[in-house]
Design an enzyme around this catalytic site. Structure first.
Site, PDB file in Angstrom:
ATOM      1  N   ARG A   1      12.608  11.136 -11.128  1.00  0.00           N
ATOM      2  CA  ARG A   1      13.854  11.266 -11.449  1.00  0.00           C
ATOM      3  C   ARG A   1      14.694  10.248 -10.086  1.00  0.00           C
ATOM      4  O   ARG A   1      14.647  10.815  -9.713  1.00  0.00           O
ATOM      5  CB  ARG A   1      14.179  12.790 -12.339  1.00  0.00           C
ATOM      6  CG  ARG A   1      14.205  13.022 -14.051  1.00  0.00           C
ATOM      7  CD  ARG A   1      14.595  14.345 -13.986  1.00  0.00           C
ATOM      8  NE  ARG A   1      14.091  15.697 -13.405  1.00  0.00           N
ATOM      9  CZ  ARG A   1      12.952  15.927 -14.018  1.00  0.00           C
ATOM     10  NH1 ARG A   1      12.629  15.678 -14.650  1.00  0.00           N
ATOM     11  NH2 ARG A   1      12.888  17.037 -12.476  1.00  0.00           N
TER      12      ARG A   1
ATOM     13  N   GLU B   1       4.122   1.324 -20.414  1.00  0.00           N
ATOM     14  CA  GLU B   1       4.587   2.447 -22.368  1.00  0.00           C
ATOM     15  C   GLU B   1       5.037   1.803 -22.908  1.00  0.00           C
ATOM     16  O   GLU B   1       6.083   0.651 -22.628  1.00  0.00           O
ATOM     17  CB  GLU B   1       5.324   3.964 -22.102  1.00  0.00           C
ATOM     18  CG  GLU B   1       6.924   3.838 -21.123  1.00  0.00           C
ATOM     19  CD  GLU B   1       7.330   5.180 -20.754  1.00  0.00           C
ATOM     20  OE1 GLU B   1       6.793   6.539 -20.973  1.00  0.00           O
ATOM     21  OE2 GLU B   1       8.972   4.790 -19.883  1.00  0.00           O
TER      22      GLU B   1
ATOM     23  N   HIS C   1       7.932   4.969 -13.998  1.00  0.00           N
ATOM     24  CA  HIS C   1       7.222   5.779 -13.686  1.00  0.00           C
ATOM     25  C   HIS C   1       6.241   4.307 -12.731  1.00  0.00           C
ATOM     26  O   HIS C   1       6.543   3.609 -12.707  1.00  0.00           O
ATOM     27  CB  HIS C   1       6.598   5.377 -15.075  1.00  0.00           C
ATOM     28  CG  HIS C   1       7.301   5.999 -15.394  1.00  0.00           C
ATOM     29  ND1 HIS C   1       7.019   7.253 -16.045  1.00  0.00           N
ATOM     30  CD2 HIS C   1       7.509   5.505 -17.380  1.00  0.00           C
ATOM     31  CE1 HIS C   1       8.162   8.173 -16.781  1.00  0.00           C
ATOM     32  NE2 HIS C   1       8.475   6.817 -17.872  1.00  0.00           N
TER      33      HIS C   1
ATOM     34  N   HIS D   1      14.535   3.189 -16.076  1.00  0.00           N
ATOM     35  CA  HIS D   1      15.236   3.507 -17.559  1.00  0.00           C
ATOM     36  C   HIS D   1      15.368   4.201 -17.949  1.00  0.00           C
ATOM     37  O   HIS D   1      15.298   5.432 -16.897  1.00  0.00           O
ATOM     38  CB  HIS D   1      13.339   3.267 -18.874  1.00  0.00           C
ATOM     39  CG  HIS D   1      12.850   3.661 -18.378  1.00  0.00           C
ATOM     40  ND1 HIS D   1      11.625   3.962 -17.622  1.00  0.00           N
ATOM     41  CD2 HIS D   1      12.500   5.234 -19.107  1.00  0.00           C
ATOM     42  CE1 HIS D   1      10.934   4.673 -17.887  1.00  0.00           C
ATOM     43  NE2 HIS D   1      11.007   5.206 -18.434  1.00  0.00           N
TER      44      HIS D   1
END
Length: 287
Positions: A165, A87, A70, A145
């Site tokens: 992605r 996050e 991200h 991740h």
């Protein structure tokens, strides 16, 4: 009202499950698997420019998610998004040998990262960490991740639906190599914060930079008082009352003012709020 119960949005995902967490109804026979449950402010669209700063999700995995990344605030805002995406995850349940990949095994250049994404070797260059119930992780934007199968977790994130992605195990889904590689910091993961208790029943799991995440356990009654920042309350078990209404597992509440709060002795709850800096005092059940 100072305390608003958030609405539930069930999100179908091919990697999701039909048997969900006990607080949620299972998927009916023949229904598509549910991978995520989002908690949204009634009448507002999450991810909008003037929307709430944070978004809370449950995730249910039966297969591995894509290798992804991200962007940070500055990168996302150049693309017209309101914010980037830090996050955090709190593991509610984990099958034996369940794992999450966070960071790379060794520092890589972005050219090396792209080449590994293109030839598929990236999967084996990530640091796959065995996880168990009650583990927690804060992952800053730019962390490469992937979440593995057999997990139920709560995700607290900056409120934006923006994922790049890098690799998806040969599936036909779109990749975002240019934006993803440019947004990545392909280095080994170092936890930015060490969780610790600051009072009986109150543990700080993360303190910034984009949000604070706390875990509370045990009961009591008092007034919840912020410093002006909105608060997200996510009961994982037990319950109680907030603002003279029920507080129960499987829900989430957004609190924007001082409210009375009572928790049962078996309560286990996450509390999140934006920016850094732990609010003291936030709730004093003995006061």
């Amino acid at each position: 009202m100072p305390a608003t119960r958030l609405t539930i949005k069930r999100v179908e995902k091919p990697w999701g499950r039909r048997d969900l967490w006990p607080a949620f109804d299972p998927v009916p026979e023949g229904g598509a698997p549910i991978g995520e449950i989002w908690f949204e402010v009634p009448g507002e669209q999450d991810g909008s420019t003037d929307g709430p700063a944070l978004l809370i999700k449950y995730l249910f995995t039966s297969d591995r998610l894509s290798v992804q990344v991200h962007p940070d605030d500055a990168t996302a805002q150049k693309q017209g998004y309101p914010r980037g995406k830090d996050e955090a995850w709190v593991i509610l349940a984990a099958d034996p040998h369940a794992s999450i990949a966070i960071g790379t095994l060794h520092p890589m250049t972005r050219d090396e990262l792209r080449a590994a994404a293109e030839d598929g070797s990236i999967e084996h260059l990530l640091d796959w960490k065995a996880v168990k119930k009650d583990d927690s992780f804060y992952t800053p934007a730019g962390t490469v991740h992937a979440i593995g199968p057999g997990l139920t977790l709560i995700e607290v994130q900056q409120n934006v639906d923006l994922t790049y992605r890098l690799y998806d195990y040969g599936s036909s889904r779109e990749l975002h190599l240019d934006a993803g590689v440019a947004s990545s910091n392909p280095v080994p993961y170092v936890a930015p914060y060490k969780p610790h208790a600051i009072a009986e029943g109150r543990t700080i799991l993360a303190d910034g930079p984009k949000f604070v995440l706390e875990r509370w356990s045990g009961g009591g009654s008092g007034t919840l008082k912020s410093d002006g920042r909105p608060l997200w309350l996510v009961p994982m078990s037990g319950g109680g009352q907030i603002d003279n209404g029920p507080l129960e597992a499987g829900g989430a509440w957004l609190v924007t003012g001082d409210v009375p709060l009572t928790l049962s002795d078996d309560a286990d709850m996450l509390v999140a709020y934006p920016d850094s800096g732990v609010i003291e005092p936030l709730w004093d059940p003995a006061g």
